[in-house]
Structures are given as structure tokens and as C-alpha cells.
Write an enzyme that holds these catalytic residues in place. Structure first.
Site, PDB file in Angstrom:
ATOM      1  N   ARG A 243      33.257  42.407  35.932  1.00 48.71           N
ATOM      2  CA  ARG A 243      33.195  43.670  35.020  1.00 48.71           C
ATOM      3  C   ARG A 243      31.774  43.268  34.329  1.00 48.71           C
ATOM      4  O   ARG A 243      30.826  43.985  33.888  1.00 48.71           O
ATOM      5  CB  ARG A 243      34.160  43.598  33.939  1.00 48.71           C
TER       6      ARG A 243
ATOM      7  N   ASP B 120      38.793  35.106  33.581  1.00 51.14           N
ATOM      8  CA  ASP B 120      38.689  36.669  34.389  1.00 51.14           C
ATOM      9  C   ASP B 120      37.745  37.390  33.611  1.00 51.14           C
ATOM     10  O   ASP B 120      37.363  37.003  32.604  1.00 51.14           O
ATOM     11  CB  ASP B 120      39.893  37.239  34.102  1.00 51.14           C
TER      12      ASP B 120
ATOM     13  N   ASN C 286      43.355  35.948  45.735  1.00 49.52           N
ATOM     14  CA  ASN C 286      42.056  36.271  45.875  1.00 49.52           C
ATOM     15  C   ASN C 286      41.457  36.272  47.339  1.00 49.52           C
ATOM     16  O   ASN C 286      40.350  36.736  47.350  1.00 49.52           O
ATOM     17  CB  ASN C 286      41.186  35.129  44.995  1.00 49.52           C
TER      18      ASN C 286
HETATM   19  C1  IPE Z   1      43.374  35.669  38.284  1.00 47.46           C
HETATM   20  O1  IPE Z   1      42.147  36.682  38.162  1.00 47.46           O
HETATM   21  C2  IPE Z   1      42.613  34.656  39.099  1.00 47.46           C
HETATM   22  C3  IPE Z   1      41.413  33.906  38.768  1.00 47.46           C
HETATM   23  C4  IPE Z   1      40.927  34.067  37.369  1.00 47.46           C
HETATM   24  C5  IPE Z   1      40.962  32.934  39.403  1.00 47.46           C
HETATM   25  P1  IPE Z   1      42.290  37.881  39.121  1.00 47.46           P
HETATM   26  O2  IPE Z   1      41.173  38.914  38.638  1.00 47.46           O
HETATM   27  O3  IPE Z   1      42.384  37.621  40.513  1.00 47.46           O
HETATM   28  O4  IPE Z   1      43.648  38.709  38.669  1.00 47.46           O
HETATM   29  P2  IPE Z   1      44.098  40.095  38.707  1.00 47.46           P
HETATM   30  O5  IPE Z   1      44.133  40.683  40.299  1.00 47.46           O
HETATM   31  O6  IPE Z   1      43.405  41.099  37.794  1.00 47.46           O
HETATM   32  O7  IPE Z   1      45.891  40.219  38.312  1.00 47.46           O
HETATM   33  C1  IPE Z   2      37.470  36.129  37.755  1.00 45.96           C
HETATM   34  O1  IPE Z   2      36.655  37.266  37.497  1.00 45.96           O
HETATM   35  C2  IPE Z   2      36.839  35.424  39.017  1.00 45.96           C
HETATM   36  C3  IPE Z   2      38.000  35.169  40.011  1.00 45.96           C
HETATM   37  C4  IPE Z   2      38.999  35.916  39.906  1.00 45.96           C
HETATM   38  C5  IPE Z   2      37.555  34.266  41.007  1.00 45.96           C
HETATM   39  P1  IPE Z   2      37.026  38.530  38.448  1.00 45.96           P
HETATM   40  O2  IPE Z   2      36.004  38.552  39.656  1.00 45.96           O
HETATM   41  O3  IPE Z   2      38.564  38.672  38.640  1.00 45.96           O
HETATM   42  O4  IPE Z   2      36.476  39.597  37.654  1.00 45.96           O
HETATM   43  P2  IPE Z   2      36.918  41.067  37.434  1.00 45.96           P
HETATM   44  O5  IPE Z   2      38.262  40.970  36.843  1.00 45.96           O
HETATM   45  O6  IPE Z   2      36.904  41.930  38.664  1.00 45.96           O
HETATM   46  O7  IPE Z   2      35.958  41.494  36.061  1.00 45.96           O
HETATM   47 MG    MG Z   3      39.683  39.513  37.706  1.00 40.15          MG
END
Ligand code: IPE
Ligand code: IPE
Ligand code: MG
Length: 243
Positions: free
Chosen positions: A22, A18, A66
Site C-alpha cells: 500500500r 505489513d 506469502n
Molecule cells: C503477514 O502479512 C505476513 C508478513 C508481514 C510477513 P500479509 O500481508 O501476508 O497478511 P494478510 O494476507 O493481509 O493476512
Molecule cells: C508486508 O507488506 C510484507 C510482506 C508480507 C512480505 P505487504 O506486501 O503485505 O503490503 P500490503 O499489505 O499489500 O500493503
Molecule cells: Mg499485507
């Protein structure tokens, strides 16, 4: 201490990757740039895991939730998944890894489904690391699907409901055949599971690190394993010294 000397290596590490968005925002870049950087981190961590001799690595790449993101971002993530499989599968095969994808296969594009099946088929006999990608994966969906299958068998008289044990439920999950994760790492400072391996993580050690996923590499992975080696696991019993 190097991880090579690490006496207490987990059998199975699962990572919630994750923080890509950001990471990009801090650089005034589009979110997609964060996902591109995230793929490099995947490459580095997979290499590190192979070098260390880890037996099982599971990476959360795309959740069943997602799909709620803007179509452009979902499209970019799908494109990166394609690219990763196209570019990295050769090295993964050479390293003797066995690839699995866990998740709902009915919603992904047919060409991605084909790539997934090809990767699984071509690495089926490999005996190196079990490398599992959770893709269009949701833990609640997974458990509901297992329950549905068992309920159907019971309704058709093929299964005695009394025979439903945790082991039987486990055998109906996507992860059947894999040991449960000993260590679940989440990057980016968020402290939640976001529907990842809910059943399987019953006794996993959870490690939340502030590093954003694109900045997570060999060093951070090794540090996580080192931290794990100091955890005391009890599984409901008493520590040896007390018992
Ligand atoms: C969890 O991250 C899914 C993956 C890392 C693929 P998200 O960024 O989707 O989770 P939330 O929405 O912050 O809980
Ligand atoms: C994790 O990074 C990747 C996926 C969930 C596919 P994010 O896209 O959730 O990154 P943040 O949480 O917005 O920083
Ligand atoms: Mg995320």
C-alpha cells in the site's frame, strides 16, 4: 519520557511488518519498491531496539502463505532477503546480536538456506539482542510439526502422553529458548495475526498501528514501547490493587 527511562520495557517485541504494498501504491510505484523501503525500516527498527537495550526482537518477514503471491513478487522478496543479509550482517554482528531464523527451511533456495545457517552459526555466541526473523513461517505449521514430533516419540515408546505439558510443546517450537512475546505490533491498520506466533502470543499485548511499515521508524517504535508501558497485564489473575 524517553524509552531509556521507560521502566516497563517488554522483554520480547514481535512485529508483523505489513503495508509495503500500500505504501508503494500510494506513490504509484510497483509493490517491490514498497518492499525495498520496508528493508530500510527494518534497519532503523533493529538499530533502535539495540540502542534501547531490548532483549528480544522478532520480525515477520515472509509467511508460509506469502508463497501464494505472484512469482515476481516472491522473487523480489527473496532477492531483498539475500541483499539484507549480505549488507547488514556485519553491523548486526558488531552490535553483538544473536540471529535466528524461524520457519520452514525446506522450501527456500539453497543459497538462502546457506546464508541463514551462516548467520546463525556466526552469531551463536553473541550475548546482545536476540534478533529473530520469521521467514517462510506459519504458526499452525509450527504447532503441527511439534505435535508430529511428540506423537512420533509417543508411538515409539519414548514419551508418555501424560507428560505432554504446555512447556514440553513450547520446547518443540522454533522459538524454544526465547521468552514469549510481551508485545506484538502490527502495522498498516490490519487487525489480525495472519498465522504469526499463535501459540507464543497467548498473553501478548497486541498493538495495531495505522502506520505503513516503510514509514515505521525509531519514533514509532519508541511510541509503541511507551504505549505498552501503560498496559495492565493480568495473566488471568486480579490486578494487584484488587487482590
Ligand atoms: C503477514 O502479512 C505476513 C508478513 C508481514 C510477513 P500479509 O500481508 O501476508 O497478511 P494478510 O494476507 O493481509 O493476512
Ligand atoms: C508486508 O507488506 C510484507 C510482506 C508480507 C512480505 P505487504 O506486501 O503485505 O503490503 P500490503 O499489505 O499489500 O500493503
Ligand atoms: Mg499485507
Amino acid at each position: 519520557m524517553t524509552v531509556g527511562e521507560c521502566s516497563n520495557l517488554p522483554r520480547h517485541v514481535a512485529i508483523i511488518m505489513d503495508g509495503n504494498g500500500r505504501w508503494a501504491r500510494r506513490r504509484h510505484l510497483p509493490r517491490q519498491a514498497g518492499h525495498v523501503a520496508g528493508v530500510n525500516a527494518v534497519r532503523e527498527v533493529v538499530r533502535a531496539a539495540c540502542d534501547i537495550g531490548l532483549a528480544n526482537l522478532t520480525l515477520f518477514a515472509f509467511s508460509s502463505e506469502n508463497w501464494k503471491r505472484p512469482a515476481m513478487e516472491v522473487g523480489a522478496l527473496m532477492g531483498l532477503f539475500r541483499l539484507y543479509f549480505r549488507n547488514d550482517m556485519k553491523e548486526i554482528v558488531e552490535r553483538g546480536a544473536r540471529v535466528r531464523i524461524i520457519g520452514n527451511r525446506t522450501r527456500v533456495d539453497p543459497d538462502i538456506l546457506q546464508m541463514i545457517e551462516e548467520a546463525e552459526r556466526s552469531t551463536l555466541g553473541n550475548t546482545g539482542i536476540n534478533l529473530t526473523f520469521a521467514f517462510d513461517y506459519g504458526g499452525q505449521e509450527e504447532i503441527a510439526a511439534a505435535a508430529r514430533e511428540l506423537a512420533r516419540a509417543a508411538a515409539e515408546g519414548r514419551l508418555d502422553p501424560e507428560a505432554i505439558t504446555p512447556e514440553l510443546v513450547s520446547s518443540r517450537l522454533f522459538t524454544h529458548g526465547l521468552p514469549e512475546p510481551d508485545l506484538v505490533i502490527r502495522t498498516s491498520g490490519e487487525r489480525r495475526l495472519s498465522n504469526f506466533l499463535l501459540w507464543q502470543s497467548a498473553y501478548a499485548e497486541l498493538l495495531f498501528v495505522d502506520t505503513l511499515w516503510p514509514d515505521f521508524g525509531r519514533k514509532e517504535f519508541t511510541e509503541a514501547l511507551e504505549q505498552f508501558s501503560h498496559r495492565e497485564r493480568r495473566f488471568g489473575a486480579l490486578p494487584e490493587a484488587v487482590a
